[in-house]
Design a protein around this motif. Structure first.
Motif, PDB file in Angstrom:
ATOM      1  N   ASN A 859      -9.403   5.870  -5.778  1.00 31.94           N
ATOM      2  CA  ASN A 859      -9.160   4.438  -5.896  1.00 31.94           C
ATOM      3  C   ASN A 859      -7.650   4.275  -6.061  1.00 31.94           C
ATOM      4  O   ASN A 859      -7.108   4.585  -7.115  1.00 31.94           O
ATOM      5  CB  ASN A 859      -9.927   3.879  -7.096  1.00 31.94           C
ATOM      6  N   TYR A 860      -6.962   3.813  -5.017  1.00 26.41           N
ATOM      7  CA  TYR A 860      -5.505   3.784  -5.095  1.00 26.41           C
ATOM      8  C   TYR A 860      -4.938   2.604  -4.306  1.00 26.41           C
ATOM      9  O   TYR A 860      -5.619   1.977  -3.484  1.00 26.41           O
ATOM     10  CB  TYR A 860      -4.912   5.090  -4.580  1.00 26.41           C
ATOM     11  N   TRP A 861      -3.659   2.330  -4.571  1.00 25.02           N
ATOM     12  CA  TRP A 861      -2.923   1.262  -3.899  1.00 25.02           C
ATOM     13  C   TRP A 861      -1.776   1.877  -3.095  1.00 25.02           C
ATOM     14  O   TRP A 861      -1.113   2.813  -3.540  1.00 25.02           O
ATOM     15  CB  TRP A 861      -2.327   0.279  -4.908  1.00 25.02           C
ATOM     16  N   LEU A 862      -1.540   1.322  -1.918  1.00 19.83           N
ATOM     17  CA  LEU A 862      -0.379   1.670  -1.112  1.00 19.83           C
ATOM     18  C   LEU A 862       0.449   0.400  -0.929  1.00 19.83           C
ATOM     19  O   LEU A 862       0.007  -0.559  -0.310  1.00 19.83           O
ATOM     20  CB  LEU A 862      -0.804   2.231   0.252  1.00 19.83           C
ATOM     21  N   TRP A 863       1.664   0.410  -1.482  1.00 22.47           N
ATOM     22  CA  TRP A 863       2.505  -0.785  -1.483  1.00 22.47           C
ATOM     23  C   TRP A 863       3.830  -0.453  -0.808  1.00 22.47           C
ATOM     24  O   TRP A 863       4.589   0.386  -1.283  1.00 22.47           O
ATOM     25  CB  TRP A 863       2.726  -1.261  -2.924  1.00 22.47           C
ATOM     26  N   ASN A 864       4.086  -1.110   0.316  1.00 22.52           N
ATOM     27  CA  ASN A 864       5.360  -0.987   1.017  1.00 22.52           C
ATOM     28  C   ASN A 864       6.133  -2.299   0.860  1.00 22.52           C
ATOM     29  O   ASN A 864       5.595  -3.381   1.097  1.00 22.52           O
ATOM     30  CB  ASN A 864       5.146  -0.690   2.501  1.00 22.52           C
ATOM     31  N   PHE A 865       7.398  -2.181   0.481  1.00 18.86           N
ATOM     32  CA  PHE A 865       8.180  -3.362   0.133  1.00 18.86           C
ATOM     33  C   PHE A 865       9.523  -3.306   0.837  1.00 18.86           C
ATOM     34  O   PHE A 865      10.121  -2.228   0.979  1.00 18.86           O
ATOM     35  CB  PHE A 865       8.378  -3.421  -1.390  1.00 18.86           C
ATOM     36  N   GLY A 866      10.015  -4.463   1.279  1.00 17.34           N
ATOM     37  CA  GLY A 866      11.316  -4.507   1.924  1.00 17.34           C
ATOM     38  C   GLY A 866      12.014  -5.832   1.686  1.00 17.34           C
ATOM     39  O   GLY A 866      11.372  -6.884   1.601  1.00 17.34           O
ATOM     40  N   LEU A 867      13.335  -5.776   1.573  1.00 19.54           N
ATOM     41  CA  LEU A 867      14.158  -6.976   1.421  1.00 19.54           C
ATOM     42  C   LEU A 867      15.295  -6.870   2.430  1.00 19.54           C
ATOM     43  O   LEU A 867      16.057  -5.887   2.428  1.00 19.54           O
ATOM     44  CB  LEU A 867      14.712  -7.091   0.004  1.00 19.54           C
ATOM     45  N   GLY A 868      15.379  -7.884   3.322  1.00 18.41           N
ATOM     46  CA  GLY A 868      16.343  -7.802   4.409  1.00 18.41           C
ATOM     47  C   GLY A 868      17.217  -9.024   4.525  1.00 18.41           C
ATOM     48  O   GLY A 868      16.917 -10.097   3.996  1.00 18.41           O
ATOM     49  N   LYS A 869      18.329  -8.858   5.257  1.00 18.51           N
ATOM     50  CA  LYS A 869      19.268  -9.951   5.520  1.00 18.51           C
ATOM     51  C   LYS A 869      19.491 -10.048   7.015  1.00 18.51           C
ATOM     52  O   LYS A 869      19.855  -9.077   7.681  1.00 18.51           O
ATOM     53  CB  LYS A 869      20.607  -9.678   4.835  1.00 18.51           C
ATOM     54  N   THR A 882      14.016  -0.784   2.319  1.00 22.13           N
ATOM     55  CA  THR A 882      12.565  -0.670   2.203  1.00 22.13           C
ATOM     56  C   THR A 882      12.187   0.439   1.242  1.00 22.13           C
ATOM     57  O   THR A 882      12.910   1.431   1.097  1.00 22.13           O
ATOM     58  CB  THR A 882      11.919  -0.379   3.576  1.00 22.13           C
ATOM     59  N   VAL A 883      11.047   0.240   0.595  1.00 16.51           N
ATOM     60  CA  VAL A 883      10.460   1.262  -0.264  1.00 16.51           C
ATOM     61  C   VAL A 883       9.050   1.526   0.248  1.00 16.51           C
ATOM     62  O   VAL A 883       8.208   0.631   0.261  1.00 16.51           O
ATOM     63  CB  VAL A 883      10.415   0.829  -1.735  1.00 16.51           C
ATOM     64  N   ASN A 884       8.808   2.742   0.699  1.00 18.68           N
ATOM     65  CA  ASN A 884       7.474   3.130   1.166  1.00 18.68           C
ATOM     66  C   ASN A 884       6.666   3.683  -0.008  1.00 18.68           C
ATOM     67  O   ASN A 884       7.156   4.504  -0.778  1.00 18.68           O
ATOM     68  CB  ASN A 884       7.591   4.198   2.256  1.00 18.68           C
ATOM     69  N   ASP A 885       5.422   3.232  -0.147  1.00 15.10           N
ATOM     70  CA  ASP A 885       4.530   3.695  -1.219  1.00 15.10           C
ATOM     71  C   ASP A 885       5.206   3.529  -2.582  1.00 15.10           C
ATOM     72  O   ASP A 885       5.440   4.509  -3.309  1.00 15.10           O
ATOM     73  CB  ASP A 885       4.119   5.143  -0.983  1.00 15.10           C
ATOM     74  N   LEU A 886       5.485   2.290  -2.911  1.00 19.66           N
ATOM     75  CA  LEU A 886       6.228   1.980  -4.130  1.00 19.66           C
ATOM     76  C   LEU A 886       5.572   2.573  -5.374  1.00 19.66           C
ATOM     77  O   LEU A 886       6.243   3.020  -6.303  1.00 19.66           O
ATOM     78  CB  LEU A 886       6.351   0.455  -4.268  1.00 19.66           C
ATOM     79  N   LEU A 887       4.224   2.606  -5.408  1.00 18.46           N
ATOM     80  CA  LEU A 887       3.499   3.108  -6.578  1.00 18.46           C
ATOM     81  C   LEU A 887       3.242   4.611  -6.510  1.00 18.46           C
ATOM     82  O   LEU A 887       2.649   5.179  -7.435  1.00 18.46           O
ATOM     83  CB  LEU A 887       2.168   2.363  -6.722  1.00 18.46           C
ATOM     84  N   ASN A 888       3.635   5.238  -5.375  1.00 21.17           N
ATOM     85  CA  ASN A 888       3.483   6.690  -5.198  1.00 21.17           C
ATOM     86  C   ASN A 888       2.028   7.142  -5.364  1.00 21.17           C
ATOM     87  O   ASN A 888       1.713   8.094  -6.063  1.00 21.17           O
ATOM     88  CB  ASN A 888       4.363   7.445  -6.196  1.00 21.17           C
ATOM     89  N   GLN A 889       1.105   6.442  -4.678  1.00 20.88           N
ATOM     90  CA  GLN A 889      -0.322   6.738  -4.803  1.00 20.88           C
ATOM     91  C   GLN A 889      -0.983   7.084  -3.468  1.00 20.88           C
ATOM     92  O   GLN A 889      -2.200   7.226  -3.411  1.00 20.88           O
ATOM     93  CB  GLN A 889      -1.064   5.537  -5.414  1.00 20.88           C
ATOM     94  N   ASN A 890      -0.250   7.203  -2.393  1.00 23.72           N
ATOM     95  CA  ASN A 890      -0.852   7.340  -1.079  1.00 23.72           C
ATOM     96  C   ASN A 890      -1.741   8.576  -0.986  1.00 23.72           C
ATOM     97  O   ASN A 890      -1.415   9.642  -1.515  1.00 23.72           O
ATOM     98  CB  ASN A 890       0.228   7.405  -0.005  1.00 23.72           C
TER      99      ASN A 890
END
Length: 945
Positions: A859-869, A882-890
């Motif tokens: 039971n896990y979360w995969l969270w990819n996050f990015g902030l761009g201009k 960008t941050v791939n697998d922000l929670l490090n649970q993949n």
């Protein structure tokens, strides 16, 4: 009273006339006469109030039905063109407005704003067309992101699916784009060039010509590009570097000049982005498993020891470094030639760490358990060429040629530790190192000559196909094995093996059609095919005397060949009383001969003859002006065992799980029924699709698994230890498969979003053999899908999707082995231009597994996050952190259900890293100056040419 009666009759007639409804038709075209499919057409009262809206069909035609008598105006809008408004007076049964020409607009495309509601989809027979303007995506979105918002289309395990089936081909304006790689067009075409998406079942060239469908269709998506964007250059370049030396770079460039189109794509990365299809490994894996119940590699499954698959180091999941480049060319040469060609190169290096658990079934309850840890390095290099040449010799004759060539180089190493147990008893264990190096070539060509005679409906066509697929390679196995059933026995192996496989085939089919009446047609057909395969596998043990691999191991060596020839003749009948109904039936008789010849280690010749009646029938019925359609197919087919399944040689890639071929296999015979209903409501933007199919197979090629501890006769003559098992393909009756799928899509105006619902149920009954006991694995899978996607603007884009799936497996041999499990994927994607130029990109996925083996539930979360201009003019550039697998649970978890065992596996996955990316979008279109050279063909679906 006499005076009143005529008055009553007079007023009644007036009422009838005033209530009578009429029809308005017309055709939207540009100044050159080319159709404008998908044009938005609105019927309005003179004061501007909307009465009805619709979208122009593929040929530009539009219809308004049930229109009351009176005065109206028709307003037509199309991106890149000036709006056209024309008044019309309805005073007769049918008003034909004729051709309505739109002039190219001088407005900059970035300033165009469509304020009226555009129909989401239209239906033309069995083709569903989605209007791209009805779906809002970010300005820099790809065609793939656009398609994911459309009902009946989804991404499953990295593959594009439409109407519950895998998409086999994506065309661009009716032409192939990078061969049969569906992902190439979708990932590399920007959404803004897409005018329309067509989804349909593509028939063979011969079937389209004769009008007699053979049922061999493939799910196809045709991307229709915007009229104003067929002359220009567009593409994208990108690059990024991040933590742990993660990187990606690549781009795509498209040069469109009317009919001439050149596309170049390239990529290099070590973050698991791969852009290749199954064709890229076809040359070394043969036909991809013509027999069912095949192998996952390392000795597991039903292929014989000569199997090319068993010479591959099997790779599932893991982390890959990929380098790829591709070129696609398409053009019309004069008035009679149309040419399409592509070249693709791919090199992929993968590393995986896999942990798996196999639970076998036997008559006494839960049987043996096999657990394994494997560490694998694999390199695959592929060169792939595809082409299509279509020549219109004259009005009566045409030729289509489709050549393809691929060359694959595959090498890898794997270290495996595995153990087998029965209850609390440890039976055996292995620790081995395996390496392989394999080269495969795959050439195919299909040539079709089509001839129309003077009498309408009388045709003749000749189709010749050929193929050549040589493969060769070598492998090395170093293994230390321990067996504990009778004390402790240690067995050490050091072996080299060579493999040389050759396969070629040729087939010719003749079709003749003859009209019987104005509504019926007769077809005569004959097909002759010949296939020859030979396989030479030699295994050598290491010699302590010569210190070389000189001792030939007869048990693991084999020279084998087979010849397969088929004759098939038949007659077909087609009945078409109108454009909405078609009935077709084909009665065919097939005679086949299979001859097997083994020359080593013993001489052995076997031969089999197969006689089969292979009928086919189809019903097509279009409802309500082709806005709804019903299709019913019934077909039969035969399937020949592969040479890997026939070759009687032991494969010991995994010394605990041996496999061997079976030269006595018969071809399988299948019956399939397919029912499909689909419809759209353009006015309300609703889409509905339902499908039901069933398959019954006799002489199904299944697997028989034998355990050495049972002292079965199959082990006679084989030198095996008691803790070993052996798998062999066998023919078994009773295979069943049922698939059902329903989807419904509708806009949600209050949320400015689109909602789609999917329901599916799949059932399979797979026969298998455990020793001499027969087992049927009944697998029921229930699934649903809920998707809500935004349709607000190009500055905010979100998608919320949930896909739970529940499976229940019942085994007839032992009910204690029954199992049930649940998997659910929930995904939230949210992109937002917060303020001018600042972009938030957010994607979260939740994965749940329950009911699997111990330690595999997750039971896990995969969270990819990015902030761009956004940068530069028209915001063509963007720099993003960008941050791939922000929670490090993949994780990477899967379950496989077969007729003899249930397998759970877990593979290493790409986890958290940070990357700084730069992207620049290239756009230059000759808007308003584009020539309509060949546009009429490009706007029609391929089968309408």
């Amino acid at each position: 009273m006499k005076n009143i009666l005529p008055l009553l009759l007079f007023f009644s007639c007036l009422q009838i006339i005033s209530a009578q409804n009429f029809t308005i038709t017309g055709k939207a075209i540009d100044l050159s006469g080319a159709a404008l499919p998908g044009a938005h057409v609105a019927l309005q009262y003179p004061w501007g109030e909307e009465v009805a809206v619709t979208a122009a069909e593929n040929n530009g035609r539009f219809f308004f039905k049930d229109v009351e008598q009176g005065g109206y105006k028709v307003e037509i809008t199309y991106l890149g063109f000036d709006k056209l408004v024309q008044e019309v007076t309805v005073n007769s049964d049918h008003i034909n407005m004729g051709n309505l020409s739109l002039a190219p607009g001088a407005t900059n495309l970035n300033e165009v704003v469509v304020t009226e509601r555009i129909p989401m989809a239209t239906q033309e027979g069995d083709t569903t067309s989605f209007n791209a303007d009805a779906f809002k995506v970010m300005k820099d979105a790809s065609a793939e992101e656009l398609l994911e918002k459309m009902p009946t289309i989804s991404m499953q395990d990295g593959k594009i699916q439409a109407q519950g089936e895998d998409v086999k081909q994506v065309l661009v304006d009716g032409r192939p784009f990078f061969g049969n790689d569906p992902s190439a067009a979708l990932k590399n075409l920007p959404a803004e060039v897409v005018q329309k998406i067509q989804v349909y079942d593509q028939s063979s060239d011969q079937s389209k010509f004769t009008g007699f469908d053979d049922g061999n269709t493939s799910k196809t998506i045709n991307i229709i590009t915007r009229t104003g964007m067929q002359n220009g250059q567009f593409g994208k370049i990108y690059g990024g570097y991040g933590s742990d030396d993660k990187y990606q770079t690549g781009g795509n460039f498209n040069f469109f000049n009317g009919d001439q189109r050149i596309s170049i794509i390239g990529m290099s990365n070590n973050i698991n982005i791969q852009n290749f299809s199954t064709d890229d490994i076809l040359g070394v894996t043969g036909s991809g498993g013509r027999g069912r119940g095949g192998s996952r590699g390392r000795g597991r499954g039903g292929h014989g020891g000569g199997s090319v698959n068993n010479f591959l180091v099997n790779q599932q999941g893991g982390i890959a470094t990929t380098n790829a480049i591709g070129l696609n060319y398409s053009d019309k040469w004069g008035k009679t030639w149309e040419v399409t060609g592509s070249y693709f190169f791919n090199n992929s290096n993968s590393y995986s760490e896999e942990f798996l658990n196999q639970q076998f079934v036997d008559a006494n309850g839960l049987g043996e358990v096999y657990a394994e840890e494997a560490f694998t390095d694999t390199e695959n290099t592929n060169h792939r060429l595809n082409g299509k040449i279509e020549i219109e010799i004259d009005s009566a004759n045409s030729i289509i040629m489709r050549p393809s060539l691929s060359l694959q180089l595959n090498n890898g190493t794997s270290t495996t530790y595995g153990l087998s147990s029965f209850g609390t008893e440890l039976l055996s264990e292995t620790n081995n190192l395996y390496a392989s190096d394999l080269t495969g070539l795959n050439f195919n060509n299909n040539l079709l000559w089509r001839h129309r005679m003077k009498k309408k409906g009388r045709t003749f066509s000749l189709n010749v196909s050929s193929g050549y697929s040589p493969k060769d390679g070598d492998s090395r196995l170093q293994s230390e094995n321990a067996f504990y059933s009778n004390g402790i026995s240690i067995d050490t192996l050091d072996q080299k093996a060579t493999l040389d496989v050759n396969s070629w085939n040729v087939a010719t089919s003749l079709n003749y059609t003859e009209p019987i009446t104005k509504t019926s047609q007769l077809m005569l057909e004959y097909r002759l095919s010949y296939q020859q395969e030979d396989s030479d596998k030699k295994t050598f043990d290491y010699s302590e005397e010569t210190l070389e691999f000189t001792d030939l191991n007869n048990q693991l060596s084999n020279v084998f060949s087979n010849d397969y020839i088929t004759h098939r003749g038949g007659i077909g009948y087609s009945y078409r009383p109108n454009r909405d109904l078609m009935l077709m039936a084909r009665a065919r008789y097939q005679h086949a001969e299979l001859a097997n010849d083994q020359t080593f280690p013993q001489m052995l010749e076997t031969g089999q003859s197969f006689k089969n009646f292979v009928p086919f029938a189809m019903l097509r019925y279009n409802i309500n002006g082709r806005e709804k359609s019903l299709r019913v197919y019934y077909r039969t087919s035969t399937q020949l065992p592969s040479i890997e399944q026939l070759q009687n040689v032991v494969d010991n890639t995994n010394p605990l799980q041996l496999s061997i071929g079976n030269p006595n296999l018969n071809q399988s015979y299948s019956n399939r029924l397919f029912i499909r209903y689909q419809g759209t409501n353009a006015e309300k933007s609703r889409v509905f699709y339902a499908m039901l199919s069933g398959t019954l197979t006799n002489d199904y090629i299944a697997n028989a698994t034998y355990f050495a501890r049972d002292d079965h006769p199959v082990f006679d003559g084989l030198e095996v230890q008691p803790g070993t098992q052996l798998t062999q393909p066998v023919n078994l009756d009773g295979y069943r498969n049922v698939r059902s799928y329903i989807t419904y899509g509708v806009p949600v105006s209050a949320l400015k979003s689109n909602f789609s619902l999917e329901l599916n149920y799949n059932y399979s009954r797979s026969p298998g053999q455990i020793g001499d006991d027969l087992n049927y694995a009944n697998n029921h899978t229930y699934g649903t899908g809920l998707t809500l996607s935004s349709n607000i603007s190009d500055r905010i884009d979100f998608t919320i999707a949930a896909r739970p799936s529940y499976s229940k497996v019942n085994n007839t041999l032992q009910t204690s082995s029954n199992t049930e499990y649940l998997s659910q994927t929930t995904r939230v994607k949210f992109n937002w231009i917060i303020v001018e130029g600042l972009v938030l990109r957010n994607e979260m996925a939740h994965q749940l597994y329950t009911g699997l083996s111990d330690s595999f539930n997750d039971n896990y979360w995969l969270w990819n996050f990015g902030l761009g201009k956004k940068l530069f003019k028209n915001e063509r550039g963007e720099i993003t952190l960008t941050v791939n697998d922000l929670l490090n649970q993949n994780r990477n978890i899967s379950r496989t259900v077969t007729e003899t065992y249930i397998e759970d596996s877990r593979t290493n996955a790409l986890t958290r890293f940070v990357m700084l990316n730069f992207t620049y979008n290239l756009r230059h279109f000759n808007t308003g100056k584009e020539k309509a050279r060949g546009k009429q063909d490009g706007m029609r679906a391929p089968w309408m040419h």
